[in-house]
Design a protein around this motif. Structure first.
Motif, PDB file in Angstrom:
ATOM      1  N   SER A   1      -6.741  -4.907   2.746  1.00 38.92           N
ATOM      2  CA  SER A   1      -5.972  -5.863   2.210  1.00 38.92           C
ATOM      3  C   SER A   1      -4.517  -5.707   2.746  1.00 38.92           C
ATOM      4  O   SER A   1      -4.290  -6.977   1.457  1.00 38.92           O
ATOM      5  N   LEU A   2      -3.971  -5.695   2.850  1.00 42.40           N
ATOM      6  CA  LEU A   2      -2.517  -5.598   3.188  1.00 42.40           C
ATOM      7  C   LEU A   2      -2.363  -5.930   4.776  1.00 42.40           C
ATOM      8  O   LEU A   2      -2.770  -6.353   5.228  1.00 42.40           O
ATOM      9  N   GLU A   3      -1.141  -7.220   4.045  1.00 44.36           N
ATOM     10  CA  GLU A   3      -0.967  -8.093   5.480  1.00 44.36           C
ATOM     11  C   GLU A   3       0.378  -7.194   5.455  1.00 44.36           C
ATOM     12  O   GLU A   3       1.085  -6.290   5.337  1.00 44.36           O
ATOM     13  N   THR A   4       1.009  -7.341   6.973  1.00 42.94           N
ATOM     14  CA  THR A   4       1.882  -7.002   8.278  1.00 42.94           C
ATOM     15  C   THR A   4       2.367  -7.604   8.898  1.00 42.94           C
ATOM     16  O   THR A   4       2.021  -7.744   9.355  1.00 42.94           O
ATOM     17  N   ARG A   5       3.690  -7.081   8.917  1.00 37.26           N
ATOM     18  CA  ARG A   5       4.500  -8.397   9.717  1.00 37.26           C
ATOM     19  C   ARG A   5       5.424  -7.386  10.605  1.00 37.26           C
ATOM     20  O   ARG A   5       6.084  -6.491   9.931  1.00 37.26           O
TER      21      ARG A   5
END
Length: 394
Positions: free
Chosen positions: A245-249
């Protein structure tokens, strides 16, 4: 811009260090950074990451990954959905898990190698390109003895590369199983069914299209951006982070950055023996000289060191199992020779075994189970699917 807690993956390489350096220029608070390392010090980049974190004053967190991480493999195979053989999915999952305890979004340095020509394969390609002045028929003639030597023979591999084109050399280096080795591994029935299928047809065409405007060497990073980056690197980071549940960019993949970099001469990216030269110059004011002077290490996993332990036992139990043999995909004798390491270096053997292990675990999960049993749990932790649960690695 983010309305939620923000951090960054930090390997100590030039790409992630550059991203963190830019973050510190605009952040109103200490940047949170996260690093993964190994007990095998020659594989670990923790010391380099610490040096960057100290220099930039980040709130730094790190974790050492040990061989027991392989207990996670069945769960990751299930969560990645498709056959996926990149071992770095293991540490990527763990760095995402660690970061998620503190933040909900993390920035990465992904895309820097393709945009700024950072892979060592490009320097190798330039070295081999010196021989391309020799007419192709003569090079192919000189390479003929390589066809008589075993696929794994180092001299045979070098001779075959001498007679190949720039893109074929690159694809062979990038492939765990080049076509010749793949054909030797497949079971006779599958080998016959594939016939004259060439897995490199599409990448050859992509490279040829880019090379018309850039030249053969400068087109290689474009090829990797269209294949390796999009089908491997970004898939791995996206799915392992989302399992936590981690967003990466990836800010280096911002289209403004890519459009600017695409207009730069290739000599500003690979200059002499220095990869990503222009990126290093851009961040020189903010990073330690030792980090700027580092070469490419990569986010690898010491699989060959783990082969004598749980990894080797897990691979043998799965790949030599009757269920795997009955699938009819692989030649049993070739698999046994691969596991035994005949005529093959430890690093390449480990990568190939890992790839086959992931393929078989995926098949047990997604081909051997009824479709209604493939639905992910709606609550609680994501557990290994019963079909792919393997014996725990001691």
């Amino acid at each position: 811009m983010s309305d939620v807690p923000l951090g960054a993956f930090l390997s100590g390489g030039i790409d992630s260090s550059a991203v963190v350096a830019f973050m510190t220029q605009v952040s109103s608070s200490r940047v949170k950074t996260y690093s993964i390392g190994f007990e095998e010090e020659d594989w670990s980049e923790l010391e380099h990451a610490r040096a960057v974190a100290r220099h930039l004053g980040t709130d730094h967190h790190e974790l050492v990954v040990r061989p027991r991480v392989l207990e996670l493999l069945p769960r990751l195979v299930w969560g990645l959905d498709e056959p996926f053989g990149d071992p770095s999915m293991l540490p990527t999952y763990h760095v995402s898990e660690m970061a998620r305890h503190h933040v909900t979004v993390a920035l990465s340095g992904d895309g820097g190698d393709e945009a700024f020509a950072g892979y060592s394969t490009y320097a190798w390609a330039r070295s081999y390109a010196r021989f391309d002045a020799v007419p192709a028929p003569l090079r192919r003639l000189a390479a003929l003895p390589g066809a008589w030597l075993p696929s794994e023979h180092p001299l045979g591999r070098r001779l075959r590369r001498f007679g190949a084109s720039a893109v074929e050399r690159h694809l062979e280096i990038m492939s765990h199983f080049p076509p010749r080795e793949l054909g030797e591994l497949l079971a006779p029935g599958l080998r016959s069914a594939l016939g004259a299928h060439d897995p490199w047809t599409t990448p050859r065409a992509l490279h040829a299209q880019a090379a018309r405007g850039l030249g053969a060497l400068a087109a290689l990073p474009v090829l990797d951006a269209l294949t390796y980056m999009t089908d491997d690197v970004l898939v791995k980071v996206d799915r392992t982070s989302m399992l936590n549940s981690l967003e990466t960019r990836a800010p280096l993949l911002d289209h403004h950055v890519l459009e600017w970099v695409a207009r730069l001469p290739f000599a500003m990216k690979l200059r002499g023996g220095v990869t990503k030269w222009v990126l290093r110059e851009c961040v020189r004011p903010w990073l330690p000289p030792a980090i700027l002077a580092r070469g490419k290490q990569g986010f690898g996993v010491p699989l060959e060191r783990w082969f004598g332990g749980g990894f080797g036992r897990m691979a043998a139990e799965v790949l030599l199992d009757a269920r795997t043999r009955q699938r009819g995909w692989l030649d049993d004798g070739a698999v046994r020779r691969l596991l035994a390491g005949e005529r093959l270096g430890d690093a390449m053997r480990a990568k190939r075994v890992y790839t086959l292990l992931c393929l078989e675990l995926w098949a047990r999960c997604y081909l051997d189970r009824p479709r209604h049993e493939l639905v992910a749990p709606t609550d609680g932790p994501l557990l290994p699917h019963p079909a792919v649960a393997a014996q725990a690695v001691p």
